[in-house]
Motif scaffolding. Structure first.
Motif: not given
Length: 366
Positions: A193-199
């Motif tokens: 999750d630390y390396f997934l894009p954020v909204t």
């Protein structure tokens, strides 16, 4: 119309890798005249673009952060192959080629790709948003690898000159592999999750929302064509490398510029993919690509050249000079300040691009 464009894209990205491999087979081991050098350069550029397309297809199928890892490793394979083949052909004059190319890759990725991605995303969307936990972990790994592999050889005393002894080189190679393996495990398994894009609301984007993923058959086909494209890029780049080296010498430029050109060439797919992600407000994907490339460049190239040094003649110079060490230290400090807030404005992108421009200027005029 959209279906027609997709069909045309599929056709040329299939034909170009095949053409590259055929051209490579016909020209392998031969001195290329000017016309063939021009043709090889055009096909090489097409292969790079085809590689980007097929890597993105595979990335869309497997999702982030696996997708950016696929392209980072693929690009590093190109770099390792080019470095080893050029070192085998170049003799003593290529003793610094691995160092120059790896350091160039780090500066291009951490300043060039990061800078242009942050600038494009912040100008287009107001601010560039990303996850500081994952990006910070990647930056820390890059800084550690760069220091262990490129800075320490300048200060060790077991062997004269900025070189490692055999034991030290073995330690650096094993450390690089271990750190890279730990990072990949962290990125893809334990803390994905630390390396997934954020909204804009700070939520993690677990999947791509702009299109349905390709089928397994399309993904496997793209993976095979990606391999062909990379083989074509490696082989054709080796074929045109004598022209690059003679051009650099004729222009009176330092031999280190050859390493810069190689790094620019092999990181072109990453740069294009990172820009596309930044335009879609997926800055985390852009940073995964940039820092992942820098990390893979060190973590995989240093062990490869360490192994190759067993049968290659001549020294292997890895230690940086004072100017480049200062540029590396400044890059780490600035990158840390960029990462901590988890968001960036055009100013941060501009700062990184100025550092990249300074590196290019010093490469041409040391």
């Amino acid at each position: 119309m959209i279906t027609r464009l997709r069909s045309l894209t599929r056709q040329w990205t299939t034909l170009v890798p095949v053409l590259a491999v055929v051209l490579l087979a016909l020209t392998w081991g031969r001195a290329l005249p000017g016309a063939l050098v021009a043709l090889a350069t055009l096909v090489l550029a097409g292969s790079v673009l085809a590689a980007v397309h097929h890597a993105e297809v595979v990335a869309h199928r497997v999702g982030e952060p696996f997708g950016s890892l696929v392209l980072a490793v693929a690009v590093t394979i190109i770099e390792v192959a080019l470095i080893v083949t050029l070192m085998a052909d170049g003799g003593d004059k290529s003793s610094t080629l691995a160092r120059d190319t790896v350091f160039a890759a780090v500066m291009i990725a951490c300043n060039g790709i990061v800078g242009i991605s942050l600038l494009v995303a912040s100008l287009r969307h107001g601010t560039a948003l990303f996850n500081p936990e994952g990006t910070g972990a990647a930056l820390a790994t890059v800084a550690t690898l760069a220091t262990l592999s490129l800075v320490l050889p300048t200060f060790t005393t077991s062997k004269p000159g900025p070189e490692f002894s055999t034991v030290q080189l073995t330690f650096a190679a094993l450390s690089s592999l271990i750190l890279y393996g730990l990072f990949v495990t962290t990125q893809t398994v334990r803390h994905r999750d630390y390396f997934l894009p954020v909204t804009r609301q700070g939520k993690v984007i677990s999947g791509e929302d702009h299109a349905s993923p390709p089928s397994a058959r399309e993904a496997w086909l793209s993976l095979g064509l990606l391999g062909l494209a990379l083989v074509g890029v490696v082989g054709l780049a080796k074929g045109v490398s004598p022209t690059i080296e003679s051009g650099v010498a004729a222009a009176g430029l330092p031999h280190a510029v050859v390493g810069v050109i190689i790094a620019l060439l092999v990181l072109l797919p990453e740069t294009i993919a990172a820009l596309r992600a930044a335009r879609r407000d997926r800055v985390q994907t852009s940073l995964n690509l940039a820092l992942g490339s820098a990390m893979a460049s060190i973590g995989l190239t240093i062990p490869a050249v360490a192994l190759a040094s067993v049968w290659l003649s001549g020294p292997l110079v890895l230690g940086l000079g004072p100017t480049h060490m200062l540029m590396l230290a400044l890059t780490v400090v600035v990158s840390s300040l960029t990462v901590v807030p988890g968001r960036a404005t055009p100013l941060q992108g501009g700062v990184h691009l100025v550092l990249f421009a300074a590196y290019l200027e010093l490469a041409v005029n040391p």
